[in-house]
Design an enzyme around this catalytic site. Structure first.
Site, PDB file in Angstrom:
ATOM      1  N   SER A 154      39.811  42.206  35.938  1.00 42.21           N
ATOM      2  CA  SER A 154      38.454  41.826  35.546  1.00 42.21           C
ATOM      3  C   SER A 154      37.503  42.890  36.063  1.00 42.21           C
ATOM      4  O   SER A 154      37.870  43.700  36.936  1.00 42.21           O
ATOM      5  CB  SER A 154      38.112  40.467  36.180  1.00 42.21           C
ATOM      6  OG  SER A 154      36.728  40.165  36.088  1.00 42.21           O
ATOM      7  N   TYR A 167      37.735  34.285  43.080  1.00 42.70           N
ATOM      8  CA  TYR A 167      38.100  34.996  41.852  1.00 42.70           C
ATOM      9  C   TYR A 167      38.070  36.500  42.082  1.00 42.70           C
ATOM     10  O   TYR A 167      38.995  37.224  41.701  1.00 42.70           O
ATOM     11  CB  TYR A 167      37.128  34.601  40.739  1.00 42.70           C
ATOM     12  CG  TYR A 167      37.455  35.179  39.377  1.00 42.70           C
ATOM     13  CD1 TYR A 167      38.475  34.638  38.607  1.00 42.70           C
ATOM     14  CD2 TYR A 167      36.728  36.258  38.872  1.00 42.70           C
ATOM     15  CE1 TYR A 167      38.767  35.160  37.347  1.00 42.70           C
ATOM     16  CE2 TYR A 167      37.020  36.794  37.618  1.00 42.70           C
ATOM     17  CZ  TYR A 167      38.035  36.242  36.866  1.00 42.70           C
ATOM     18  OH  TYR A 167      38.328  36.758  35.624  1.00 42.70           O
TER      19      TYR A 167
END
Length: 277
Positions: A154, A167
């Site tokens: 990401s 995350y």
């Protein structure tokens, strides 16, 4: 001639979203598919996760392209179950050439408010699950004489974001996995890379929890996708709020193909310039 003719790809989190898109895109280029998905809910995830029906739809769409697919429900947190699903797929399709370690979850909270349960679920799926996927696949890739492992990270694997500490940690962690495996597996002609999407138009971002985070000033009935679009555009350099799953699939396809045969150990952003802001 497809760019992946004769190859077999293993995709985790394949029931919908990016995973389904990767399966379809690789099947379009000639690959057969081994697809797994949890197809169940995890309690700390604030949006509805994929179902068995979603996985069946991935099967339908791949078979409509006249490609073979072996699909099963498996949890990347469960190494033995994941390995059994992969081994069965290889037994049916004959080999393994490509791994898309795509399965992932998302939730949000400040570091102070984040629960241990949410932290542990995130690390177990997004980080340990990637390690399990690679570990199960390595013997099959060696047997095939080489291959490509593509890990979905990401922009949160490149820079920090508030409200997503678990995350961000997981997505930075898989970069470390990638860099180490790229060195360990290079003698076996196995390439390992990460892809770093900006926001992708899937259920992972299009949900009430993220709408509330980005639009706290609005009443719930005014937190629409159109309003969200305007706010998300500020995250990217290019004038888009998010990218489509196929945009990530095209990057995965390139890393899976022989066109990138000497590319290993890289972080490939598909981020509309967001990491430059």
């Amino acid at each position: 001639m497809g760019r992946l003719d004769g190859k077999v790809a293993f995709i985790t989190g394949a029931a919908r979203g990016q995973g389904r898109s990767h399966a379809i895109r690789m099947a379009q280029e000639g690959a057969d598919i081994i697809a797994v998905d949890l197809a169940k809910q995890i309690d700390t995830v604030p949006y509805g996760m994929a179902t068995a029906d979603d996985l069946a739809e991935t099967v339908r769409q791949v078979e409509a392209l006249d490609r073979r697919i072996v699909a099963s429900e498996a949890d990347v947190r469960d190494y033995e179950g994941l390995k059994a699903a992969l081994d069965e797929g290889v037994a049916q399709l004959g080999r393994l050439d490509i791994v898309s370690a795509n399965a992932g979850i998302f939730s949000n909270a400040t570091a102070e408010e984040l629960t241990d349960e949410a932290w542990n679920d995130m690390i177990a799926v997004n980080l340990t699950g990637v390690w399990h996927t690679a570990k199960a696949a390595i013997p099959h890739l060696r047997a095939a004489g080489g291959g490509s492992i593509i890990i979905t990270s990401s922009t949160a694997g490149i820079k920090g974001f508030p409200n997503f500490v678990h995350y961000v940690a997981s997505k930075h962690g898989v970069v470390g996995v990638m860099r180490t495996l790229a060195l360990e597996l290079a003698p076996d002609n196995i390439r390992v890379n990460t892809v770093h999407p900006t926001s992708v138009d899937t259920d992972m971002i299009q949900n009430d929890a993220l709408y509330a985070l980005f639009m706290p000033d609005l009443p719930e009935d005014q937190r629409t996708k159109d309003e969200f679009r305007g706010r998300m555009e500020t995250m990217n350099a290019l004038p888009v709020p998010w990218v489509e799953p196929v945009d990530i699939s095209n990057a995965v396809l390139w890393l899976a193909s022989d066109e990138s045969r000497y590319v290993t150990g890289i972080q490939l952003p598909v981020d509309a310039g967001s990491t430059q802001k």
